[in-house]
Design an enzyme around this catalytic site. Structure first.
Site, PDB file in Angstrom:
ATOM      1  CD  GLU A  11      74.979  -0.286  62.606  1.00  0.00           C
ATOM      2  OE1 GLU A  11      75.780  -1.277  62.363  1.00  0.00           O
ATOM      3  OE2 GLU A  11      74.624   0.232  63.240  1.00  0.00           O
ATOM      4  CE  LYS A  69      80.037 -10.365  76.411  1.00  0.00           C
ATOM      5  NZ  LYS A  69      80.634  -9.056  75.787  1.00  0.00           N
ATOM      6  CB  CYS A  77      71.079   0.779  66.777  1.00  0.00           C
ATOM      7  SG  CYS A  77      69.032   1.373  67.953  1.00  0.00           S
ATOM      8  CD  GLU A 135      65.305  -5.086  69.006  1.00  0.00           C
ATOM      9  OE1 GLU A 135      65.380  -3.788  68.383  1.00  0.00           O
ATOM     10  OE2 GLU A 135      64.177  -5.316  70.087  1.00  0.00           O
TER      11      GLU A 135
HETATM   12  P1  NAD Z   1      78.976  -6.349  69.037  1.00  0.00           P
HETATM   13  O1  NAD Z   1      78.100  -7.048  67.751  1.00  0.00           O
HETATM   14  O2  NAD Z   1      80.135  -6.330  68.412  1.00  0.00           O
HETATM   15  O3  NAD Z   1      78.983  -6.412  70.719  1.00  0.00           O
HETATM   16  C1  NAD Z   1      77.089  -6.980  71.350  1.00  0.00           C
HETATM   17  C2  NAD Z   1      78.123  -7.658  71.526  1.00  0.00           C
HETATM   18  O4  NAD Z   1      78.082  -8.764  71.177  1.00  0.00           O
HETATM   19  C3  NAD Z   1      79.613  -7.545  72.796  1.00  0.00           C
HETATM   20  O5  NAD Z   1      78.937  -7.530  74.730  1.00  0.00           O
HETATM   21  C4  NAD Z   1      80.541  -8.369  72.418  1.00  0.00           C
HETATM   22  O6  NAD Z   1      81.234  -8.519  72.877  1.00  0.00           O
HETATM   23  C5  NAD Z   1      79.170  -9.457  71.969  1.00  0.00           C
HETATM   24  N1  NAD Z   1      79.850 -10.495  70.885  1.00  0.00           N
HETATM   25  C6  NAD Z   1      80.865 -10.318  70.397  1.00  0.00           C
HETATM   26  N2  NAD Z   1      80.709 -11.381  69.309  1.00  0.00           N
HETATM   27  C7  NAD Z   1      79.654 -12.313  69.293  1.00  0.00           C
HETATM   28  C8  NAD Z   1      79.669 -13.596  69.339  1.00  0.00           C
HETATM   29  N3  NAD Z   1      80.289 -14.299  68.384  1.00  0.00           N
HETATM   30  N4  NAD Z   1      79.108 -14.765  70.567  1.00  0.00           N
HETATM   31  C9  NAD Z   1      78.564 -13.850  71.365  1.00  0.00           C
HETATM   32  N5  NAD Z   1      78.362 -12.411  72.178  1.00  0.00           N
HETATM   33  C10 NAD Z   1      79.519 -11.834  70.927  1.00  0.00           C
HETATM   34  O7  NAD Z   1      78.516  -4.231  68.619  1.00  0.00           O
HETATM   35  P2  NAD Z   1      79.315  -3.320  68.637  1.00  0.00           P
HETATM   36  O8  NAD Z   1      78.908  -2.831  67.907  1.00  0.00           O
HETATM   37  O9  NAD Z   1      78.903  -3.565  70.849  1.00  0.00           O
HETATM   38  O10 NAD Z   1      77.328  -2.806  69.320  1.00  0.00           O
HETATM   39  C11 NAD Z   1      77.641  -1.638  67.597  1.00  0.00           C
HETATM   40  C12 NAD Z   1      76.421  -2.446  67.296  1.00  0.00           C
HETATM   41  O11 NAD Z   1      75.329  -2.093  67.355  1.00  0.00           O
HETATM   42  C13 NAD Z   1      75.740  -1.596  65.514  1.00  0.00           C
HETATM   43  O12 NAD Z   1      75.512  -2.376  64.967  1.00  0.00           O
HETATM   44  C14 NAD Z   1      74.501  -1.036  66.517  1.00  0.00           C
HETATM   45  O13 NAD Z   1      73.590  -0.683  65.133  1.00  0.00           O
HETATM   46  C15 NAD Z   1      74.129  -2.288  67.362  1.00  0.00           C
HETATM   47  N6  NAD Z   1      72.842  -1.441  68.168  1.00  0.00           N
HETATM   48  C16 NAD Z   1      72.079  -1.576  67.612  1.00  0.00           C
HETATM   49  C17 NAD Z   1      70.584  -1.725  68.590  1.00  0.00           C
HETATM   50  C18 NAD Z   1      68.934  -2.003  68.046  1.00  0.00           C
HETATM   51  O14 NAD Z   1      68.021  -1.794  68.866  1.00  0.00           O
HETATM   52  N7  NAD Z   1      68.878  -2.655  67.364  1.00  0.00           N
HETATM   53  C19 NAD Z   1      71.047  -0.899  69.563  1.00  0.00           C
HETATM   54  C20 NAD Z   1      71.967   0.031  69.518  1.00  0.00           C
HETATM   55  C21 NAD Z   1      73.171  -0.988  69.193  1.00  0.00           C
END
Ligand code: NAD
Length: 479
Positions: free
Chosen positions: A383, A180, A290, A256
């Site tokens: 963040e 997804k 990230c 992550e």
């Molecule tokens: P997000 O958590 O908003 O969304 C990530 C994914 O989760 C999307 O596909 C979204 O549709 C899905 N999602 C959202 N709510 C959900 C739920 N309740 N149940 C299931 N799926 C759900 O994150 P984002 O805004 O897309 O990405 C940015 C974030 O990701 C930042 O916090 C960043 O630090 C983190 N990040 C971490 C790493 C790492 O390796 N630690 C790498 C990249 C990004």
């Protein structure tokens, strides 16, 4: 661009479409179908059915490794299409997609094709105790089984790179995958499905469902009782929500999550290298990686010069790319306003750039350097995920470590020093999963990658991913 689901080997686009918006100028350039619960059910069912075939069977490593290489070749063959799709969805500089996103995606599949063969397993010869039946010895050895159906839920910031970083090892271990992707960046996932279809993997081994997260496709998938494991990258709060749903089925998770990454700049550092490195670590992809630095701690004798040079470089940045969406731009700008309200000095940026062209309809913000906030300020603790850092002075090594570690997060840190002993003394004491010394974001795919505290659960990379995506089973044979 038309995003499509890929379920059981078939492309389909059922579900209400929502628009795909360019972050560069705010125009709509495609549609994405919002997967219903039925689409997600179908994908999980197709994945489960694929597990009854030869894909994950013992001894299938040569076929799986060959399939992973065909996928890598397929990405290379459609390199320009992948670059176009990633640039259109994210608005990032083309060079970034050409040198990082797409080559790394192909590299992820090749790396795990190689790693499949490099895995030793231990065996133990065990004396049979007197109270047991028989005498002599027993041979214990380990076999690795796939987990089953793996849900991969990925973010928008490195869409292809981060999803393939999970898909490749999951497939290598013989699992079936339902991906997804982020609703903001569906295009390369759809292309990847085409490559995987052409690579001849059995139907249902790889599936894609598009849509939103909470109350939608992401939640339907991660709460699904037919899912055996969840590999997620995204915000810490989303990880917590997924974990609550996963708890109902005791589904294992690999997470992550977010960060508030510190950089420690000691007065003995090579100042040119430290400034260069900090510009990269704060502003690459407009801070939407990230691993980007948002807290910079500088030893007091070089504090003023460092801030002046960092701010000068931030003001001169050009072509750094927009925020992913209007919503995210507004979030970043709200943190700029909050920082001001909390008493920050805005040394560089702090606003919205004006281009005088179509980009003014996009979601751009200025690279921003802040100083003067207390460590308790929300802009220092939370963040932001934008092109912004707060710079604060420190006087001693212990104080630098205390400041760096005073965070709910623990993803990545950077230490700048020419003192070798200091580097080795400080690095292990920083409470993050990754510590770079005199560099940033230098990655060897075999090394453990992941965060501590609210930044994640588990490690990816090399054998660490293979460990998560397979279940070690002990076989004990009495001889
Ligand atoms: P997000 O958590 O908003 O969304 C990530 C994914 O989760 C999307 O596909 C979204 O549709 C899905 N999602 C959202 N709510 C959900 C739920 N309740 N149940 C299931 N799926 C759900 O994150 P984002 O805004 O897309 O990405 C940015 C974030 O990701 C930042 O916090 C960043 O630090 C983190 N990040 C971490 C790493 C790492 O390796 N630690 C790498 C990249 C990004």
């Amino acid at each position: 661009m038309k995003a499509e689901h890929f379920v059981g080997g078939v492309f389909r686009s059922d579900g209400r479409p929502f628009p795909l918006v360019s972050p560069v100028d705010g125009t709509e350039f495609g549609t994405v179908p919002e997967a219903t619960r039925e689409v997600v059910d179908d994908a999980v069912t197709a994945a489960r059915a694929a597990l009854t075939g030869p894909w994950g069977a013992p001894g299938g490593e040569p076929e799986r490794a060959a399939a992973l290489r065909r996928i890598a070749d397929g990405i290379d063959a459609r390199f320009a299409e992948f670059v176009d799709a990633e640039v259109a969805d994210t608005g990032r500089p083309r060079e970034f997609a050409e040198t990082v996103d797409v080559p790394r995606a192909a590299g992820n599949f090749r790396a795990y094709a190689d790693l499949l063969y490099g895995r030793p397993e231990r065996s133990y010869t065990t004396p049979v105790p007197g109270w047991s039946v028989g005498t002599g010895q027993a041979l214990n050895y380990t076999v690795r089984r796939p987990l089953g159906v793996v849900a991969v839920v990925s973010p928008w910031n490195l869409p292809l790179l981060l999803s393939t970083w999970k898909i490749a090892p999951a497939l290598a271990c013989g699992n079936a995958v339902v991906l997804k992707p982020s609703e903001e960046t569906p295009s390369t996932a759809t292309l990847l499905a085409r490559v995987i279809a052409d690579a001849g993997l059995p139907d249902g081994v790889f599936n894609v469902v598009h849509g939103h997260g909470a109350g939608a496709a992401g939640e339907f998938l991660t709460a699904h009782q037919g899912v055996d494991a969840i590999a997620f990258t995204g915000e810490s709060a989303t990880g917590a929500a997924i974990m609550r749903n996963a708890a109902d089925h005791v589904t294992p998770v690999s997470f992550e999550l977010g960060g508030k990454n510190p950089a420690l700049v000691f007065a003995d550092a090579d100042l040119d290298a430290a400034v260069d490195g900090t510009v990269r670590s704060c502003f690459t992809h407009s801070g939407q990686i990230c691993l980007c630095t948002e807290r910079v701690y500088v030893e007091r004798p070089i504090f003023d010069e460092f801030v002046a040079r960092l701010a000068g470089r931030a003001r001169a940045l050009d072509g750094y790319g927009p925020m992913i969406s209007a919503e995210h731009r507004d979030k970043v700008l709200s943190y700029y306003a909050l920082a001001r309200a909390e008493g920050a000095t805005v040394v560089a940026g702090g606003g919205v750039p004006e281009f005088g062209d179509a980009r003014d309809g996009g979601f751009h913000v200025e690279p921003t350097v802040l100083t003067g906030l207390p460590e308790t300020a929300r802009a220092v603790r939370e963040e932001i995920f934008g092109p912004v850092c707060h710079v604060a002075p420190f006087d001693t090594e212990d104080e630098a470590l205390r400041l760096a570690n005073d965070s709910p997060y623990g993803l990545a840190a950077t230490v700048w020093t020419r003192d070798l002993s200091r580097a080795h003394r400080v690095a292990p004491r920083v409470e993050t999963g990754i510590v770079w010394v005199n560099c940033w974001n230098l990655r060897d795919l075999r090394t453990p990658f992941g965060g501590v505290k609210a930044s994640g659960i588990g490690r990816e990379g090399g054998e660490y991913s293979l460990d998560f995506f397979s279940e070690p089973v002990n076989v004990c044979v009495q001889i």
